[in-house]
Design a protein around this motif. Structure first.
Motif, PDB file in Angstrom:
ATOM      1  N   LEU A  72     -49.831  -6.075 -28.817  1.00 15.96           N
ATOM      2  CA  LEU A  72     -49.279  -5.020 -27.976  1.00 15.96           C
ATOM      3  C   LEU A  72     -48.631  -3.955 -28.853  1.00 15.96           C
ATOM      4  O   LEU A  72     -48.074  -4.260 -29.904  1.00 15.96           O
ATOM      5  CB  LEU A  72     -48.248  -5.583 -27.008  1.00 15.96           C
ATOM      6  N   SER A  73     -48.705  -2.727 -28.375  1.00 21.16           N
ATOM      7  CA  SER A  73     -48.046  -1.609 -29.052  1.00 21.16           C
ATOM      8  C   SER A  73     -47.142  -0.895 -28.062  1.00 21.16           C
ATOM      9  O   SER A  73     -47.423  -0.860 -26.858  1.00 21.16           O
ATOM     10  CB  SER A  73     -49.079  -0.609 -29.579  1.00 21.16           C
ATOM     11  N   ASP A 119     -48.194 -17.657 -20.839  1.00 16.46           N
ATOM     12  CA  ASP A 119     -47.818 -16.367 -21.423  1.00 16.46           C
ATOM     13  C   ASP A 119     -48.239 -15.204 -20.526  1.00 16.46           C
ATOM     14  O   ASP A 119     -47.915 -14.046 -20.833  1.00 16.46           O
ATOM     15  CB  ASP A 119     -48.454 -16.193 -22.798  1.00 16.46           C
ATOM     16  N   THR A 120     -48.937 -15.502 -19.446  1.00 18.21           N
ATOM     17  CA  THR A 120     -49.350 -14.457 -18.506  1.00 18.21           C
ATOM     18  C   THR A 120     -48.126 -13.788 -17.897  1.00 18.21           C
ATOM     19  O   THR A 120     -47.251 -14.460 -17.345  1.00 18.21           O
ATOM     20  CB  THR A 120     -50.224 -15.049 -17.395  1.00 18.21           C
ATOM     21  N   GLY A 157     -52.325  -2.260 -25.036  1.00 19.23           N
ATOM     22  CA  GLY A 157     -52.867  -3.424 -25.718  1.00 19.23           C
ATOM     23  C   GLY A 157     -52.994  -4.674 -24.876  1.00 19.23           C
ATOM     24  O   GLY A 157     -53.508  -5.691 -25.354  1.00 19.23           O
ATOM     25  N   GLY A 158     -52.517  -4.622 -23.646  1.00 20.82           N
ATOM     26  CA  GLY A 158     -52.649  -5.785 -22.785  1.00 20.82           C
ATOM     27  C   GLY A 158     -54.085  -5.977 -22.329  1.00 20.82           C
ATOM     28  O   GLY A 158     -54.958  -5.155 -22.599  1.00 20.82           O
ATOM     29  N   GLY A 159     -54.308  -7.093 -21.628  1.00 17.61           N
ATOM     30  CA  GLY A 159     -55.640  -7.355 -21.111  1.00 17.61           C
ATOM     31  C   GLY A 159     -55.825  -8.813 -20.760  1.00 17.61           C
ATOM     32  O   GLY A 159     -54.855  -9.575 -20.697  1.00 17.61           O
ATOM     33  N   THR A 216     -52.962 -11.262 -19.267  1.00 19.87           N
ATOM     34  CA  THR A 216     -53.440 -12.388 -18.467  1.00 19.87           C
ATOM     35  C   THR A 216     -54.204 -13.344 -19.373  1.00 19.87           C
ATOM     36  O   THR A 216     -55.158 -12.931 -20.038  1.00 19.87           O
ATOM     37  CB  THR A 216     -54.340 -11.918 -17.329  1.00 19.87           C
ATOM     38  N   VAL A 217     -53.744 -14.581 -19.401  1.00 18.84           N
ATOM     39  CA  VAL A 217     -54.385 -15.598 -20.225  1.00 18.84           C
ATOM     40  C   VAL A 217     -55.071 -16.588 -19.286  1.00 18.84           C
ATOM     41  O   VAL A 217     -54.404 -17.328 -18.562  1.00 18.84           O
ATOM     42  CB  VAL A 217     -53.377 -16.319 -21.128  1.00 18.84           C
TER      43      VAL A 217
END
Length: 116
Positions: A20-21, A90-91, A8-10, A113-114
């Motif tokens: 996220l899972s 939050d990255t 679920g990241g990205g 990555t934000v």
């Protein structure tokens, strides 16, 4: 064997959301608390959120209170982290964690990555 697999990241823009899972296997998931940690480059791995076996009690790092929500579905052996209003700080790589029979187990991590 115990396995924790995050997904679920990205890449997301500031203000965006991600969920996220963490899919667990190899142990009786419903009997164990679960946690999410994160590690930014050059930093230590820090606890982000935790949830009890039934999901009745949750706790959060001060930095994410009101922004992140941890939950679990014991029927699916999965723990989630809903992240809203994301900020560049939050990255990090986000990890799922549990301790089973006194042994710590980590997932492989998922990158969040934000950035605009």
């Amino acid at each position: 064997q115990v396995q924790l697999v995050e997904s679920g990241g990205g890449l997301v823009q500031p203000g965006g959301s991600l969920r996220l899972s963490c899919a667990a296997s190899g142990f009786t998931f419903s009997r164990y608390p679960m946690n999410w940690y994160r590690q930014a480059p050059g930093n230590e791995r820090d606890l982000v959120a935790g949830i009890t076996r039934t999901g009745g009690i949750t706790n959060y790092a001060d930095s994410v209170k009101g922004q992140f929500t941890i939950s679990r579905d014991n029927a699916k052996n999965t723990v989630y982290l809903q992240m809203n209003s994301l900020k560049p700080e939050d990255t990090a790589v986000y990890y799922c964690y549990t301790s089973y029979a006194g042994v710590p187990y980590w997932g492989q991590g998922t990158q969040v990555t934000v950035s605009s």
